[in-house]
Enzyme design. Structure first.
Site, short mmCIF file in Angstrom:
data_model
loop_
_atom_site.label_atom_id
_atom_site.label_comp_id
_atom_site.label_asym_id
_atom_site.label_seq_id
_atom_site.Cartn_x
_atom_site.Cartn_y
_atom_site.Cartn_z
N ASP A 189 0.81 -1.22 0.00
CA ASP A 189 0.00 0.00 0.00
C ASP A 189 0.85 1.27 0.00
O ASP A 189 0.32 2.38 -0.20
CB ASP A 189 -0.94 0.01 1.21
CG ASP A 189 -1.99 -1.09 1.11
OD1 ASP A 189 -2.25 -1.57 -0.01
OD2 ASP A 189 -2.55 -1.47 2.15
N ARG A 197 -5.11 6.47 -1.56
CA ARG A 197 -3.64 6.55 -1.44
C ARG A 197 -3.03 7.41 -2.55
O ARG A 197 -2.01 8.05 -2.36
CB ARG A 197 -3.03 5.16 -1.38
CG ARG A 197 -3.57 4.37 -0.19
CD ARG A 197 -2.66 3.31 0.34
NE ARG A 197 -3.40 2.41 1.22
CZ ARG A 197 -3.69 2.65 2.50
NH1 ARG A 197 -3.27 3.75 3.08
NH2 ARG A 197 -4.38 1.79 3.22
C1 S3P Z 1 -5.39 -5.62 3.36
C2 S3P Z 1 -4.55 -6.36 2.60
C3 S3P Z 1 -3.85 -5.86 1.41
C4 S3P Z 1 -3.90 -4.34 1.32
C5 S3P Z 1 -5.22 -3.78 1.68
C6 S3P Z 1 -5.65 -4.20 3.07
C7 S3P Z 1 -6.02 -6.25 4.53
O1 S3P Z 1 -4.47 -6.43 0.30
O2 S3P Z 1 -3.51 -3.91 0.04
O3 S3P Z 1 -5.17 -2.36 1.63
O4 S3P Z 1 -6.51 -5.52 5.41
O5 S3P Z 1 -6.03 -7.49 4.58
P1 S3P Z 1 -3.96 -7.87 -0.21
O6 S3P Z 1 -3.40 -8.60 0.93
O7 S3P Z 1 -5.14 -8.54 -0.77
O8 S3P Z 1 -2.90 -7.51 -1.20
#
Ligand code: S3P
Length: 425
Positions: free
Chosen positions: A308, A382
Site C-alpha cells: 500500500d 492513497r
Molecule cells: C489488506 C490487505 C492488502 C492491502 C489492503 C488491506 C487487509 O491487500 O492492500 O489495503 O486488510 O487485509 P492484499 O493482501 O489482498 O494484497
C-alpha cells in the site's frame, strides 16, 4: 513551507476491520480502543449493525461492541461495502461459513476489482457464490462448507483472512499456504482471542491452520497505521528542513517494508520507544529532511510488506539520486485504481523519467516538480494523499480532483498536515 513537530498517527485500517469482525464473533461485549473512523471501517461496522451487533461509543474512537444477540440469518441482506476490498473479501469468507444469504455491493472502484481470488477457493470449500463475471455484486447463498488445504497463488492477506473466517465455522482444519507471508493481523488477533489457530513454515511455504473455535471477549487496542504514517515519513524526508515525530505507529514486520526502504535510501530516521499492544509491535518514528536520498529497489518478498506504500514511495524515488526500480508488483493494478498506470501517467505530466512495465516501473530521480496541473484520484485514497504530498514540493499549482476520498482510510490527514505546517523562515 516546512513540516515540524509531532503527531499521533490514527488507527490502523486493517486491524480495525479485524477488531470489528472478530469482536462480533465473541457473542459478547468487547471494548475496542482506537478504532479507525475511516469510511472503509465504517462500512464494516454498518454491516454488523444491520445484523444486530450493537455499538456504544465511549469517546471518539473507543467503543463497546455488543454481539450478544446478533445475527438474524433468516434475512436476505444487501450489504454496501463502499470502497472497501477488505470488507468485501473478508466478509464473503465469513458469511459463506455462517450461511448468511446476502448480496455484497460497492462503489464504482470496488465494483471493478477482481473477486475470483476469493470466489474460487471458497467455492472449492462448497460455498455458493454468484457474481458479475467475478466482480461485484456478489451473492452468497448459504451452504455447508468443507475444510480445505489451499495454496494461494498470490500472497494476499485478504484471501488468507477470507479463508480463515470461512474455516472458523467449518468442521475440520482449514490450512492456507502462501509463498510470501502477507500481513498477519488476522492470525495475531485470532490467537489473542483464543482461536484454535497455528502458523508456521514448511517446504510448501508459510501456512496458517484454523479450526472451529469460540472466541473469547478481551479488550482490543489498535495501533496507528504505518500506511498512513508513510505519507508523513516521505514528506519529512523530502521537504527541506522538515523534522517530524510520528507517534504510535504499528511496525509489525509483515507491514514495515517501508522501513527497509528508508534504510536502503539512507534517510535520516530513527525508531524510538518500541513496545507491544495486543501482540502488535509499535514504535514512534522520527524523520528528518534528507538532502541526499539513495535510489532503491522494491522486488520479490518485500512486496506484500509495503504494497500500500508504493504510490508514496514512488514519489520518494523522484527525489532520489539515480534509478529506483519497482517490480513483481502486478497486483498494484488491482487496487482502488490501477496504481502502476495512475502513478506513471501522473508523473509523466511533470516530465519525470518513468518507464511503465507490466509489474512495476522504473524511475530516474532527482526531479524538480514545477507544473500547473489538475490530478484525478479515481476514488483512490492513497493516490489522493500521494498527490497532496507531491503538491507540497510542486512549485506550480496542483489541483486534486476527488480529494475527499482520503476519508476512506485517513479522514484526519489534512488536520495533521496543518498541525505540522510552519511557513518558511
Ligand atoms: C489488506 C490487505 C492488502 C492491502 C489492503 C488491506 C487487509 O491487500 O492492500 O489495503 O486488510 O487485509 P492484499 O493482501 O489482498 O494484497
Amino acid at each position: 513551507m516546512v513540516l515540524k513537530g509531532e503527531i499521533i498517527i490514527p488507527p490502523d485500517k486493517s486491524i480495525s476491520h479485524r477488531a470489528l469482525i472478530f469482536s462480533a464473533l465473541t457473542k459478547s461485549r468487547v471494548k475496542i480502543k482506537n478504532l479507525s473512523k475511516g469510511a472503509d471501517c465504517i462500512s464494516t461496522l454498518k454491516i454488523f449493525e444491520k445484523l444486530g451487533v450493537k455499538y456504544e461509543f465511549l469517546s471518539e474512537r473507543d467503543l463497546i461492541s455488543d454481539s450478544s444477540f446478533w445475527l438474524n440469518s433468516n434475512g436476505n441482506y444487501t450489504f454496501d461495502c463502499g470502497n472497501s476490498g477488505t470488507t468485501t473479501r473478508l466478509l464473503t469468507g465469513l458469511f459463506s461459513g455462517l450461511k448468511i444469504n446476502c448480496t455484497l455491493v460497492g462503489d464504482e472502484s470496488l465494483s471493478k476489482r477482481p473477486m475470483k481470488r476469493i470466489i474460487e477457493p471458497l467455492s472449492l470449500m462448497g460455498a455458493k457464490i454468484t457474481s458479475n463475471d467475478n466482480k461485484l455484486p456478489l451473492s452468497i447463498e448459504g451452504a455447508d462448507l468443507n475444510p480445505i488445504i489451499y495454496h494461494s497463488p498470490i500472497s494476499s492477506a485478504q484471501v488468507k483472512s477470507a479463508l480463515l473466517l470461512a474455516g472458523l465455522n467449518t468442521k475440520g482444519k482449514t490450512r492456507v499456504y502462501e509463498k510470501t507471508l502477507s500481513r498477519n493481523h488476522s492470525e495475531i488477533m485470532l490467537k489473542y482471542l483464543g482461536a484454535n489457530i497455528i502458523t508456521g513454515r514448511d517446504e510448501q511455504g508459510f501456512y496458517t491452520e484454523i479450526e472451529k473455535s469460540n472466541l473469547i471477549s478481551k479488550d482490543i487496542e489498535i495501533p496507528g497505521d504505518i500506511s498512513s504514517a508513510a505519507f508523513f515519513m516521505v514528506a519529512g524526508a523530502i521537504i527541506p528542513n522538515s523534522e517530524i515525530l510520528i507517534k504510535n505507529v504499528g511496525i509489525n514486520p509483515t507491514r514495515s517494508g517501508i522501513i527497509d526502504i528508508f534504510k536502503q535510501s539512507e534517510i535520516d530516521f530513527e525508531l524510538i520507544n518500541e513496545r507491544n499492544i495486543a501482540n502488535e509491535l509499535i514504535a514512534d518514528i522520527k524523520v528528518k529532511y534528507t538532502p541526499e536520498i539513495k535510489p532503491f529497489k522494491i522486488e520479490g518478498d518485500i512486496i506484500p510488506r509495503l504494497i500500500d506504500e508504493i504510490p508514496i514511495l514512488a514519489l520518494l524515488a523522484t527525489q532520489a539520486q539515480g534509478e529506483s526500480i519497482v517490480k513483481d508488483a502486478t497486483d498494484l493494478r488491482n487496487k482502488e485504481s490501477d496504481r502502476i498506470k495512475t502513478i506513471c501517467d501522473t508523473f509523466k505530466l511533470f516530465e519525470v523519467d518513468i518507464e511503465e512495465n507490466t509489474n512495476g516501473f522504473i524511475i530516474e530521480g532527482k526531479k524538480d516538480f514545477n507544473k500547473d496541473v489538475t490530478l484525478q484520484t479515481y476514488l483512490d485514497h492513497r493516490l489522493a494523499m500521494t498527490y497532496y504530498i507531491l503538491s507540497l514540493i510542486n512549485k506550480g499549482n496542483t489541483e486534486i480532483k476527488g480529494f475527499e476520498c482520503t476519508n476512506t482510510s485517513f479522514p484526519e490527514f489534512l488536520d495533521l498536515i496543518n498541525k505540522l505546517t510552519v511557513s518558511d523562515i
